[in-house]
Design a protein around this motif. Structure first.
Motif: not given
Length: 388
Positions: A120-121, A162-163, A192-194, A211-216
């Motif tokens: 997933r991207f 989830n990417a 990216p999340a890990d 979908e849930t939005q994030y500050q990265v």
């Protein structure tokens, strides 16, 4: 260009509708409330080959075009829930970007996994300071041997939690006023999340179907040079190619959502009786719904034209932007009228139409504002002076 649907495309619609019909509003409400990825839905899409709709057959896909992908997205959105929105991220940001701009090694690594539903991207592009002016991004990637050290901040990033991969946009050379399109690169960042150099902060968004939005936040992330997509410093033109497909896909999603709203309004109007007769027999109900439907059909034709031009290797910039503009406005109008048709029930959590309105209204702002679309058309199609 006159569009006529083929028998194969009709079968595509039928197959996708069958999948969407297995997942009702309660399923999507559960996914939203529990913030869980629709694993069963994703597996069904992969099983029937729709995640690889545009991926070449030699890499495990169906080898079809953007036109067929638009139909898939439209039908998934018309089926209700988040189906169309979730679909866009991986086949567009991952599949199309890599099949058009990736090395052979990257294609062999990524494309079969995308088609099989194993990868997933998401895309890391938007920044608070730059907004739609991508040239002014502050995220930097500094070379250190055969690696790049990336630091910066991205905002409003969808699906990163989830990417399996993020298509991350960063500046690899300083901004040159004489050559402003030079110096931006695209990186493929795994998990990216890990990553130790990435931290995620959820953003509070009042759109339940988005979908849930994030500050990265990115600090000292190391990425090997082999993970550049395309050429170092030459990513901006490749990005624009990707963003045209995003506009087409977003338009298809808007059309499907608008048609979903019309479907629900028609069903309600045929069932609801007031003063001894069905409200669907009143022209005050019929005419606004007919107008909304007509506008959606016009937007659909422009979306298909944009997709067809893209499939034939033609410049589809104007058509993609017109499709985005008209579909988002037509979908919002359709959803608004669906709410009005439902009366007070249109604002009830027991009905779906208000959630559709929120999502449709959002599409007038993302992935780019309709004002910027008009700026593009005025300058690049009409030949008017640059206004920004």
């Amino acid at each position: 260009m006159v569009y006529t649907e083929t028998e194969e495309q009709g079968l595509i619609r039928e197959s996708v509708r069958d999948i969407a019909s297995d997942y009702d509003w309660e399923y999507w409400k559960t996914c939203i409330e529990e913030k869980q990825f629709p694993e069963e839905y994703w597996a069904d899409l992969a099983r029937d080959g729709w995640l690889g709709v545009t991926i070449p057959e030699e890499h495990g896909g169906a080898g079809l075009g953007m036109l067929e992908m638009s139909m898939v997205i439209e039908e998934l959105s018309r089926g209700g829930g988040q189906g169309g929105i979730i679909f866009v991220l991986t086949p567009v940001f991952g599949g199309i970007s890599i099949q058009r701009h990736g090395t052979e090694e990257q294609k062999e690594e990524y494309l079969p996994a995308i088609a099989d539903g194993e990868m997933r991207f998401c895309m890391g592009l938007t920044e608070a300071g730059a907004g739609t002016n991508t040239i002014n991004i502050d995220t930097t990637a500094e070379r250190d041997g055969d690696e790049f050290v990336i630091s910066g901040q991205k905002m409003w990033i969808s699906g990163v939690e989830n990417a399996d991969e993020m298509l991350l946009i960063a500046r690899t050379s300083d901004l040159d006023p004489d050559n402003p399109t030079h110096g931006v690169s695209m990186f493929l960042v795994p998990e990216p999340a890990d990553q130790d150099g990435i931290s995620l902060t959820p953003l509070d968004v009042e759109v339940p179907w988005f979908e849930t939005q994030y500050q990265v936040d990115i600090d000292g992330l190391r990425v090997h040079e082999d993970r550049i997509l395309g050429a170092e410093d030459g990513g901006l033109y490749l990005l624009w190619d990707t963003l045209n497909t995003e506009r087409i896909a977003g338009a298809a999603s808007a059309i499907g959502g608008g048609l979903r709203a019309i479907d629900l309004a028609v069903d309600y109007a045929n069932e609801r009786s007031v003063f001894g007769q069905k409200i669907g027999g009143h022209q005050a109900i019929q005419h606004p719904l007919a107008d909304a439907y007509a506008e959606l059909m016009c937007a659909r034709e422009m979306t298909y034209k944009a997709a067809s031009k893209w499939d034939h290797g033609e410049d589809a910039g104007a058509e993609a932007n017109i499709a985005k503009l008209r579909s988002s406005e037509a979908a919002t109008k359709a959803a608004d009228q669906a709410v009005q048709t439902h009366g007070g029930n249109g604002f009830s959590a027991d009905y779906e139409v208000y959630d559709i309105w929120q999502n449709s209204r959002l599409l007038k702002t993302v992935p780019i504002t309709n004002e910027m679309v008009r700026n593009f058309l005025a300058e690049h199609t009409l030949g008017l002076p640059r206004s920004y």
